[in-house]
Motif scaffolding. Structure first.
Motif, PDB file in Angstrom:
ATOM      1  N   GLY A  59       0.566   0.334  -6.334  1.00  0.00           N
ATOM      2  CA  GLY A  59       1.609  -0.155  -5.014  1.00  0.00           C
ATOM      3  C   GLY A  59       3.523  -0.129  -5.312  1.00  0.00           C
ATOM      4  O   GLY A  59       4.143  -0.181  -4.665  1.00  0.00           O
ATOM      5  N   ASP A  60       3.023   0.374  -6.492  1.00  0.00           N
ATOM      6  CA  ASP A  60       4.709   0.361  -7.382  1.00  0.00           C
ATOM      7  C   ASP A  60       5.092   1.530  -6.613  1.00  0.00           C
ATOM      8  O   ASP A  60       4.890   2.663  -6.498  1.00  0.00           O
ATOM      9  CB  ASP A  60       5.485   0.279  -8.552  1.00  0.00           C
ATOM     10  CG  ASP A  60       5.052  -0.510  -9.446  1.00  0.00           C
ATOM     11  OD1 ASP A  60       4.803  -1.814  -9.057  1.00  0.00           O
ATOM     12  OD2 ASP A  60       4.339  -0.856 -10.548  1.00  0.00           O
ATOM     13  N   LEU A  61       6.671   1.278  -6.203  1.00  0.00           N
ATOM     14  CA  LEU A  61       7.579   2.391  -5.807  1.00  0.00           C
ATOM     15  C   LEU A  61       8.343   2.782  -6.515  1.00  0.00           C
ATOM     16  O   LEU A  61       9.028   2.465  -7.541  1.00  0.00           O
ATOM     17  CB  LEU A  61       8.432   2.517  -5.322  1.00  0.00           C
ATOM     18  CG  LEU A  61       7.862   1.261  -3.118  1.00  0.00           C
ATOM     19  CD1 LEU A  61       9.034   0.902  -2.365  1.00  0.00           C
ATOM     20  CD2 LEU A  61       7.236   1.978  -2.677  1.00  0.00           C
ATOM     21  N   SER A  74       4.650   5.686  -3.577  1.00  0.00           N
ATOM     22  CA  SER A  74       4.189   4.804  -3.767  1.00  0.00           C
ATOM     23  C   SER A  74       2.398   5.366  -4.693  1.00  0.00           C
ATOM     24  O   SER A  74       2.059   5.913  -4.416  1.00  0.00           O
ATOM     25  CB  SER A  74       3.656   4.375  -2.328  1.00  0.00           C
ATOM     26  OG  SER A  74       2.471   3.024  -2.636  1.00  0.00           O
ATOM     27  N   ASP A 107       7.498  -1.308   0.768  1.00  0.00           N
ATOM     28  CA  ASP A 107       7.196  -1.074   2.145  1.00  0.00           C
ATOM     29  C   ASP A 107       7.985  -0.353   3.132  1.00  0.00           C
ATOM     30  O   ASP A 107       8.475   1.286   3.592  1.00  0.00           O
ATOM     31  CB  ASP A 107       5.008  -0.812   2.445  1.00  0.00           C
ATOM     32  CG  ASP A 107       4.700  -0.695   1.718  1.00  0.00           C
ATOM     33  OD1 ASP A 107       4.811  -0.671  -0.181  1.00  0.00           O
ATOM     34  OD2 ASP A 107       3.809  -1.783   1.996  1.00  0.00           O
ATOM     35  N   GLY A 140      10.873   1.667   0.824  1.00  0.00           N
ATOM     36  CA  GLY A 140       9.923   2.980   0.723  1.00  0.00           C
ATOM     37  C   GLY A 140       9.614   3.815   1.759  1.00  0.00           C
ATOM     38  O   GLY A 140       9.428   5.202   1.715  1.00  0.00           O
TER      39      GLY A 140
END
Length: 189
Positions: free
Chosen positions: A69-71, A83, A108, A111
């Protein structure tokens, strides 16, 4: 010329809303393809976003760890935010992680919105061999933000649209396979 900010939205500089953690220049003598140590995310791994081809079995600082989930932003070649959907891994140099988001923003939403701005930077970046992006350039990106509730609503709708596109791509692939099977059968008769 910048476009006007939509009513009820505010233009904010990313450097005021998050911090950037740059990857590390890990020593290649600790690289391996035998799955020993931590997976190492290199720029070429971002497009797939789920796995790496190289592992790192040397010492590292936990601050260079990426989780699902890290950008992550590629800072060489094609500037793009991805992502990460793979296992915990280490960030190699020329990749950065967007982190420590302000409570005013949905990560998000950033993102989804940052790639257009990264493409604009890429278009205007001069280079000799490979284009390079700096953390300062990312911090200086300005995006328009509605309320946090509206950001969440927009992101949720985009997730639904993305799932629908994935389903359509799957149906298209199945239809093509069926067509080829029927064509082969018809040609054999």
């Amino acid at each position: 010329m910048t476009e006007p900010v939509p009513h009820g939205w505010t233009r904010r500089r990313l450097g005021d809303l998050l911090t950037i953690r740059n990857g590390a220049p890990f020593r290649s003598r600790h690289f391996n393809t035998h799955a020993r140590g931590m997976p190492l995310i290199r720029i070429r791994d971002l497009r797939c976003g789920t796995q790496t081809t190289v592992h790192y079995d040397g010492p590292f600082d936990q601050r260079h760890r990426a989780t699902r989930g890290d950008l992550l932003v590629s800072m060489d070649g094609e500037f793009r935010c991805h992502s990460w959907a793979g296992p915990d891994a280490l960030l190699n140099q020329r990749i950065c992680k967007l982190q420590d988001f302000s409570p005013d923003v949905v990560p998000d939403f950033i993102g989804r919105g940052i790639n257009l701005e990264l493409a604009k930077i890429q278009e205007t970046t001069h280079y000799t061999t490979v284009k390079h992006l700096s953390s300062a350039q990312i911090r200086d990106i300005e995006l328009d933000f509605p309320s946090r509730i509206e950001q969440r609503r927009i992101v949720d709708k985009l997730h639904i649209a993305g799932r629908m596109l994935d389903e359509l791509h799957g149906l298209r692939a199945a239809n093509i396979a069926t067509f080829h099977r029927l064509l082969t059968t018809a040609l054999e008769e």
